[in-house]
Design a protein around this motif. Structure first.
Motif, PDB file in Angstrom:
ATOM      1  N   ALA A 192     -29.056 -17.495 -15.284  1.00 40.70           N
ATOM      2  CA  ALA A 192     -29.986 -18.583 -14.970  1.00 40.70           C
ATOM      3  C   ALA A 192     -29.275 -19.928 -14.955  1.00 40.70           C
ATOM      4  O   ALA A 192     -29.485 -20.753 -14.052  1.00 40.70           O
ATOM      5  CB  ALA A 192     -31.131 -18.589 -15.985  1.00 40.70           C
ATOM      6  N   LEU A 193     -28.407 -20.170 -15.941  1.00 39.87           N
ATOM      7  CA  LEU A 193     -27.677 -21.436 -15.979  1.00 39.87           C
ATOM      8  C   LEU A 193     -26.671 -21.540 -14.836  1.00 39.87           C
ATOM      9  O   LEU A 193     -26.467 -22.622 -14.276  1.00 39.87           O
ATOM     10  CB  LEU A 193     -26.956 -21.579 -17.316  1.00 39.87           C
TER      11      LEU A 193
ATOM     12  N   ALA B  75     -28.734 -22.472 -11.828  1.00 37.96           N
ATOM     13  CA  ALA B  75     -29.245 -23.840 -11.933  1.00 37.96           C
ATOM     14  C   ALA B  75     -28.140 -24.861 -11.700  1.00 37.96           C
ATOM     15  O   ALA B  75     -28.326 -25.844 -10.964  1.00 37.96           O
ATOM     16  CB  ALA B  75     -29.890 -24.054 -13.299  1.00 37.96           C
TER      17      ALA B  75
ATOM     18  N   TRP C 254     -35.772 -27.736  -4.974  1.00 35.89           N
ATOM     19  CA  TRP C 254     -34.548 -27.152  -5.511  1.00 35.89           C
ATOM     20  C   TRP C 254     -34.101 -27.876  -6.777  1.00 35.89           C
ATOM     21  O   TRP C 254     -33.694 -27.236  -7.758  1.00 35.89           O
ATOM     22  CB  TRP C 254     -33.440 -27.196  -4.466  1.00 35.89           C
TER      23      TRP C 254
ATOM     24  N   LEU D  35     -36.457 -26.982  -9.555  1.00 31.43           N
ATOM     25  CA  LEU D  35     -36.193 -25.612 -10.001  1.00 31.43           C
ATOM     26  C   LEU D  35     -34.972 -25.573 -10.914  1.00 31.43           C
ATOM     27  O   LEU D  35     -34.981 -24.906 -11.960  1.00 31.43           O
ATOM     28  CB  LEU D  35     -35.974 -24.704  -8.792  1.00 31.43           C
ATOM     29  N   SER D  36     -33.913 -26.280 -10.540  1.00 28.81           N
ATOM     30  CA  SER D  36     -32.706 -26.322 -11.363  1.00 28.81           C
ATOM     31  C   SER D  36     -32.999 -26.912 -12.741  1.00 28.81           C
ATOM     32  O   SER D  36     -32.579 -26.362 -13.768  1.00 28.81           O
ATOM     33  CB  SER D  36     -31.620 -27.141 -10.650  1.00 28.81           C
TER      34      SER D  36
ATOM     35  N   ALA E 259     -35.936 -27.135 -14.301  1.00 26.95           N
ATOM     36  CA  ALA E 259     -36.842 -26.271 -15.056  1.00 26.95           C
ATOM     37  C   ALA E 259     -36.106 -25.056 -15.610  1.00 26.95           C
ATOM     38  O   ALA E 259     -36.328 -24.641 -16.761  1.00 26.95           O
ATOM     39  CB  ALA E 259     -38.005 -25.841 -14.163  1.00 26.95           C
ATOM     40  N   LEU E 260     -35.216 -24.452 -14.800  1.00 28.10           N
ATOM     41  CA  LEU E 260     -34.434 -23.310 -15.272  1.00 28.10           C
ATOM     42  C   LEU E 260     -33.557 -23.691 -16.464  1.00 28.10           C
ATOM     43  O   LEU E 260     -33.441 -22.945 -17.444  1.00 28.10           O
ATOM     44  CB  LEU E 260     -33.548 -22.779 -14.141  1.00 28.10           C
ATOM     45  N   THR E 261     -32.961 -24.873 -16.391  1.00 25.46           N
ATOM     46  CA  THR E 261     -32.076 -25.322 -17.471  1.00 25.46           C
ATOM     47  C   THR E 261     -32.843 -25.526 -18.764  1.00 25.46           C
ATOM     48  O   THR E 261     -32.422 -25.070 -19.839  1.00 25.46           O
ATOM     49  CB  THR E 261     -31.370 -26.617 -17.049  1.00 25.46           C
TER      50      THR E 261
ATOM     51  N   ALA F 157     -35.821 -24.289 -19.600  1.00 24.38           N
ATOM     52  CA  ALA F 157     -36.352 -23.007 -20.073  1.00 24.38           C
ATOM     53  C   ALA F 157     -35.263 -22.167 -20.731  1.00 24.38           C
ATOM     54  O   ALA F 157     -35.498 -21.503 -21.756  1.00 24.38           O
ATOM     55  CB  ALA F 157     -36.984 -22.248 -18.903  1.00 24.38           C
ATOM     56  N   THR F 158     -34.052 -22.196 -20.183  1.00 21.83           N
ATOM     57  CA  THR F 158     -32.950 -21.434 -20.770  1.00 21.83           C
ATOM     58  C   THR F 158     -32.563 -21.989 -22.132  1.00 21.83           C
ATOM     59  O   THR F 158     -32.231 -21.231 -23.052  1.00 21.83           O
ATOM     60  CB  THR F 158     -31.736 -21.433 -19.827  1.00 21.83           C
TER      61      THR F 158
ATOM     62  N   TYR G 106     -34.970 -20.626 -24.557  1.00 18.78           N
ATOM     63  CA  TYR G 106     -34.697 -19.203 -24.802  1.00 18.78           C
ATOM     64  C   TYR G 106     -33.474 -19.027 -25.708  1.00 18.78           C
ATOM     65  O   TYR G 106     -33.481 -18.185 -26.630  1.00 18.78           O
ATOM     66  CB  TYR G 106     -34.471 -18.491 -23.473  1.00 18.78           C
TER      67      TYR G 106
END
Length: 680
Positions: A611-612, A615, A639, A642-643, A645-647, A649-650, A653
């Motif tokens: 994911a990272l 992103a 885009w 999305l990058s 948000a992925l960062t 969220a990761t 986690y």
């Protein structure tokens, strides 16, 4: 009773000798006259100043000067309480001479008319740490210039005679000395060793302050940091006596190398070499490599640290490397023009590429502890093919791989020489980039858990000494103001909530806080703007970063396995990318290597790694335009969001994974090579 009496007298003697050494050091520091030449370009760099324009050069007089905007406020350094004299060149236009008032706390000097430059001499009363000097007068315009111009300020000379130390600095010095002595005694040092080490550390600070640090008014700050470290070590020593620290479970050793692995290694090395040699020849579209080449040229011609004269904000380690590259290019007869030929580009990128190759070897060697030899080669292959990694060093020419290698070596060295190698490597990383500060919680906690509070204090002093020694050549070369800029003022170079990184601030501001706003338009949002409760974006970001590191430190303290250090380091690096302001897109690169090593033990972290990687690939390609064919497609705001948000969220986690207890299991594939490790 007699034994206690003897120990008490020894400590009293140690404290007395320490105080006598400090008294001698203070007398030598404040009884010697000093002088400082202040050139116009350095006014807003090394000194706080307001109401002045950018520096300009006078061909007629041969000096640099700055125009004032009606009223200017200069804050001159005042190391001690006493008298100091100020001499400054002040002038106006020959067509319109102006009156000027030069004021300090005790009064003002009124000059009825100033036209051509003249040198003004004033005797001032110092009020540490800064002496405020105000220059005011009417303004005018020249040649249609819309700026309101007052007088201009040329070179200045500050002469400090014999002074006495400010009482606050003296109180802080004595408190730090006694606390440091108590901490060393609590950690088991003999009375003479505690007194000698405390005196050496504080006398070194006083000597550094006398040699030029006084112009930046940093002595109270450095004393405060030393006091904080001594208090922490003292508290940790008392805590360890009350509740002994539990040892960490040690990971398994790697199995013997097999012949097939050597062949696989040669294949990976060949693939790495092929991809990097191709990347070296690709055009670098940001312009950083051209800038590094220019700095290498000027340093090779004019000497060490000359790049600071061109506005460099790099730490000394980077400039030492550029100086070596410039001299090597001269010796090899390679030209370093702005448009680099392939051989010159390879020379400039070689240190980062070699460091990247060493990182691959470390990842493979450590991964074999957890993955069978049949699959361990996938780990360096994954790292090598991560877009952010090969773009950073091979294409872009950044030196982040050197910092990554030093930090990996630091974690691997925690078990050697009571952690001294680990702290020395961290100091090397910080000498290249201060971003290495995110690794400090891991070093502090891991050193305390493995070697005790005494090692924390000794290694902290060692790292501080190595940093000071690393900066000393720049100080001796007359570029101390450049080092000061790189350490304390680089955060003012990109004053935006985010300087290209799609992180938490990009998500919070909807992209408006980026250095380039939506659609590529420059943003007018600064991180000095107030966000909430009177706090600016920058202050909130630093507060969030500090709290994040405290959380990481607490989670690190709760760990029971040494192998979890990789996850701690990866989490701290990701917090550094997401929470502070002014973060660049390439700073994600510090996360990948430790996260991949953590995934070697906990394979579910491979999803976080993927994911990272996705992103940050979007972040780099969209923000920097490395692939023009993809630019139109990637410019859609979705885009970037999305990058970001992925960062974020990761990060959540990874924090959740770190908070969970680690599984106490070891790879089955290693059972034939060793027995299960025991607690140390």
């Amino acid at each position: 009773m007699q034994s206690m009496f003897r120990r008490g007298w020894r400590d009293m003697l140690g404290v007395l000798l320490l105080l006598l050494a400090l008294l001698l050091g203070v007398w030598l520091r404040y009884s010697r006259p000093q002088q400082l030449l202040l050139r116009a370009p350095s006014l807003t760099q090394t000194l706080p100043a307001a109401g002045v324009y950018a520096a300009e050069h006078s061909d007629l007089f041969g000096w640099d000067y700055r125009w004032t905007d009606g009223q200017a406020l200069l804050e001159l350094p005042a190391p001690g309480v006493g008298r100091l004299s100020w001499s400054g060149v002040v002038g106006a236009t020959a067509e319109q001479p102006l009156p000027v008032d030069i004021c300090q706390q005790q009064g003002c000097l009124h000059i009825a008319s100033v036209g051509q430059p003249r040198t003004i001499h004033m005797l001032l009363t110092a009020s540490p740490p800064r002496l405020k000097l105000a220059l005011s007068g009417p303004t005018t315009t020249i040649g249609g210039d819309a700026r309101p111009l007052g007088v201009y300020i040329g070179p200045q000379m500050l002469v400090v005679g014999a002074t006495r130390p400010p009482w606050r600095t003296l109180a802080l010095l004595l408190t730090t000395a006694l606390t440091l002595y108590l901490a060393l005694r609590a950690l088991g040092s003999r009375w003479w060793a505690a007194a000698g080490l405390s005196a050496a550390a504080l006398l070194a600070l006083l000597a550094w302050d006398y040699s030029g640090l006084w112009q930046f008014a940093l002595l109270p700050l450095l004393l405060g940091l030393l006091l904080l470290g001594a208090l922490g070590s003292l508290g940790l020593a008392w805590y360890a006596r009350w509740r002994p620290l539990q040892p960490l479970a040690w990971p398994p050793t790697a199995p013997p190398w097999q012949r097939r692995e050597w062949l696989i290694g040669l294949g990976i090395a060949g693939l790495w070499l092929l991809t990097r040699l191709i990347a070296v020849g690709l055009p670098e579209r940001v312009g950083d490599l051209e800038l590094f080449t220019r700095w290498a040229n000027i340093q090779a011609q004019q000497g060490l640290g000359a790049a600071y004269a061109l506005g460099s904000d790099n730490m000394p380690g980077n400039l030492y490397l550029l100086w070596l590259q410039g001299r090597l290019a001269q010796a090899l007869g390679l030209a370093l023009p702005d448009t680099l030929p392939y051989a010159a580009a390879l020379l400039m990128k070689a240190p980062a590429l070699l460091a990247e190759a060493a990182c691959l070897l470390l990842i493979w060697r450590y991964g074999r502890r957890w993955w069978s030899p049949r699959w361990a080669w996938l780990l360096p292959l994954i790292y090598m093919l991560t877009p952010s990694i090969w773009i950073n060093a091979g294409w872009w020419g950044q030196t982040d791989a050197l910092i990554i290698l030093a930090l990996l070596g630091s974690v691997l060295s925690l078990e050697r020489a009571q952690g001294r190698w680990a702290w020395a490597l961290w100091a090397l990383a910080a000498l290249f980039k201060l971003q290495a500060v995110f690794a400090l919680p891991l070093l502090l906690i891991a050193t305390a858990r493995r070697w005790g509070a005494r090692a924390v204090l000794h290694n902290g002093l060692l790292a501080a000494a190595l940093l000071a020694i690393g900066m000393l050549p720049m100080q001796l070369a007359g570029h101390g103001d450049g080092v000061y800029l790189a350490v304390f003022k680089s955060v003012e170079r990109w004053p935006f909530p985010t300087a290209g990184a799609y992180n938490g601030w990009y998500l919070l501001t909807g992209g408006r806080g980026n250095m380039d706003g939506p659609g590529g338009a420059p943003t007018y949002m600064r991180d000095t703007d107030v966000l909430a409760l009177g706090l600016t974006y920058r202050q909130v970001g630093m507060l969030a970063f500090g709290l994040g590191l405290l959380l990481v430190g607490w989670l690190c303290w709760r760990q029971r396995q040494q192998s979890r250090h990789w996850l701690v380091l990866a989490t701290a690096a990701l917090i550094f990318f997401v929470l502070p302001t002014q973060i660049h897109e390439r700073f994600m690169s510090f996360t990948f290597a430790p996260l991949l090593l953590a995934a070697a033990q906990q394979r579910r972290l491979l999803a976080a790694y993927a994911a990272l990687a996705l992103a940050n690939a979007i972040n780099l390609l969209r923000a920097l335009g490395f692939v023009p064919l993809l630019q139109d497609w990637l410019q859609a705001p979705a885009w970037a969001m999305l990058s970001a948000a992925l960062t974020v969220a990761t990060l959540l986690y990874v924090l959740w994974t770190l908070a969970l207890p680690a599984a106490r299991r070891y790879p089955v594939s290693h059972s034939l090579h060793q027995s299960p490790p025991s607690l140390r």
